[in-house]
Design an enzyme around this catalytic site. Structure first.
Site, PDB file in Angstrom:
ATOM      1  CG  ASN A  15      -2.062   1.243   1.265  1.00  0.00           C
ATOM      2  OD1 ASN A  15      -1.363   2.202   0.786  1.00  0.00           O
ATOM      3  ND2 ASN A  15      -3.129   0.893   1.587  1.00  0.00           N
TER       4      ASN A  15
ATOM      5  CD  GLU B 250      -4.861   4.326   1.098  1.00  0.00           C
ATOM      6  OE1 GLU B 250      -5.438   5.532   1.053  1.00  0.00           O
ATOM      7  OE2 GLU B 250      -4.192   3.864   2.027  1.00  0.00           O
TER       8      GLU B 250
ATOM      9  CE1 TYR C 277      -6.911   0.796   1.453  1.00  0.00           C
ATOM     10  CE2 TYR C 277      -8.216   2.108  -0.320  1.00  0.00           C
ATOM     11  CZ  TYR C 277      -7.706   1.703   0.823  1.00  0.00           C
ATOM     12  OH  TYR C 277      -7.543   3.016   2.009  1.00  0.00           O
TER      13      TYR C 277
ATOM     14  CG  ASP D 172      -4.805  -1.956   3.407  1.00  0.00           C
ATOM     15  OD1 ASP D 172      -5.090  -2.734   4.178  1.00  0.00           O
ATOM     16  OD2 ASP D 172      -4.648  -0.645   3.552  1.00  0.00           O
TER      17      ASP D 172
ATOM     18  CG  ASN E 277      -8.100  -1.260   5.613  1.00  0.00           C
ATOM     19  OD1 ASN E 277      -7.613  -0.627   6.486  1.00  0.00           O
ATOM     20  ND2 ASN E 277      -8.329  -0.596   4.424  1.00  0.00           N
TER      21      ASN E 277
ATOM     22  CG  ASP F  37       0.150   4.772   6.594  1.00  0.00           C
ATOM     23  OD1 ASP F  37       0.210   4.047   5.325  1.00  0.00           O
ATOM     24  OD2 ASP F  37      -0.922   5.639   6.763  1.00  0.00           O
ATOM     25  CG  HIS F  38       0.197   0.068   4.586  1.00  0.00           C
ATOM     26  ND1 HIS F  38      -0.864  -0.918   4.766  1.00  0.00           N
ATOM     27  CD2 HIS F  38      -0.507   1.298   4.418  1.00  0.00           C
ATOM     28  CE1 HIS F  38      -1.985  -0.408   5.042  1.00  0.00           C
ATOM     29  NE2 HIS F  38      -1.866   1.179   4.901  1.00  0.00           N
TER      30      HIS F  38
END
Length: 258
Positions: A7, A34, A106, A147, A149, A247-248
């Site tokens: 991501n 993303e 995603y 991702d 989530n 941030d991944h």
């Protein structure tokens, strides 16, 4: 064959990080999430100059997924999931690469929960699970990565008690993931590292990366036909420490040849 998922949290703003990691890691296939870029703003030439061809499904400001391959043909099979013609989010793309079906996803975040965004997450999950079940029916090698989530278990989050009401960890989310796994998929990281603490995401706030206060939400699910070929897997955690990074962290697996 080395396959990675990452991501990137904005492909154009973080292009130097992505290119540096591609040069360092040299995966054969990469699934990106993303992108946060419309279709015409994907940095195709820069990716090509790095040695990769690509297919992508862009969207302005949000979402966006892509599949990259090095010295391998990408044959697109699908973009978007069936079941909701009004869903315009760019969250899924699927291709055949080196005789393996690769689905890059995603999954919606779903916060705040409960609420409309969480309802959308669960509906999207249902559509994804239905598609995953159909893929298994073909008895072909399939990788579903990206991702998700989803924090599958307490082992996959720093201080789980703080995440009880979060859409990534709510019982409904974890149940949907469990239902997916029970179709016959293998979680690649947990197959090789069943008890280790492994994270793939560290928030930008409160020095989360420095404290290793992370989550494991980027997953590789393998069909039975590819699970037996799994040789190694890991997270390139150090990339999260680079300047102006996502941030991944990138997650990868290596498969033996047939």
């Amino acid at each position: 064959m080395k396959v990675a998922t990452y991501n990137v949290n904005g492909i154009n703003g973080r292009l130097p990080v992505l290119l540096r990691w591609l040069e360092e890691s040299k995966p054969d296939v990469v699934c990106l999430q993303e992108l946060k870029a419309p279709q015409e703003k994907f940095p195709e030439q820069a990716i090509k100059d790095a040695g990769y061809n690509a297919i992508w499904h862009g969207q302005k400001s949000w979402n966006g997924v892509a599949i990259l391959a090095r010295n391998l043909e990408i044959k697109e099979l699908k973009r978007n999931l069936d079941g909701d013609p009004e869903d315009l989010h760019s969250r899924y793309i699927e291709a055949m690469v080196n005789n393996v079906i690769i689905g890059c996803l995603y999954l919606p975040n779903g916060n705040p929960a409960p609420g409309p965004k969480f309802d959308y997450k669960l509906r999207w999950f249902e559509r994804f699970n239905a598609h995953a079940a159909k893929l298994l029916e073909h008895h072909l090698p399939v990788i579903l990565c990206g991702d998700y989530n989803v924090i599958p278990t307490e082992k996959d989050v720093y201080k789980p008690e703080r995440w009880v009401e979060d859409a990534l960890f709510r019982p409904e989310t974890r149940l949907a993931f469990q239902n997916l796994m029970e179709q016959g998929w293998t979680d690649a990281i947990r197959k090789l590292y069943p008890k280790e603490t492994i994270y793939t995401f560290w928030d930008y706030f409160r020095n989360a990366y420095g404290r290793d206060a992370g989550l494991r939400i980027d997953h590789f699910l393998l069909s039975p036909q590819v699970s037996d070929r799994l040789k190694s897997a890991g997270v390139d955690k150090h990339v999260r420490g680079w300047e102006k990074t996502s941030d991944h962290g990138p997650v990868w697996i290596e498969l033996s040849e047939v």
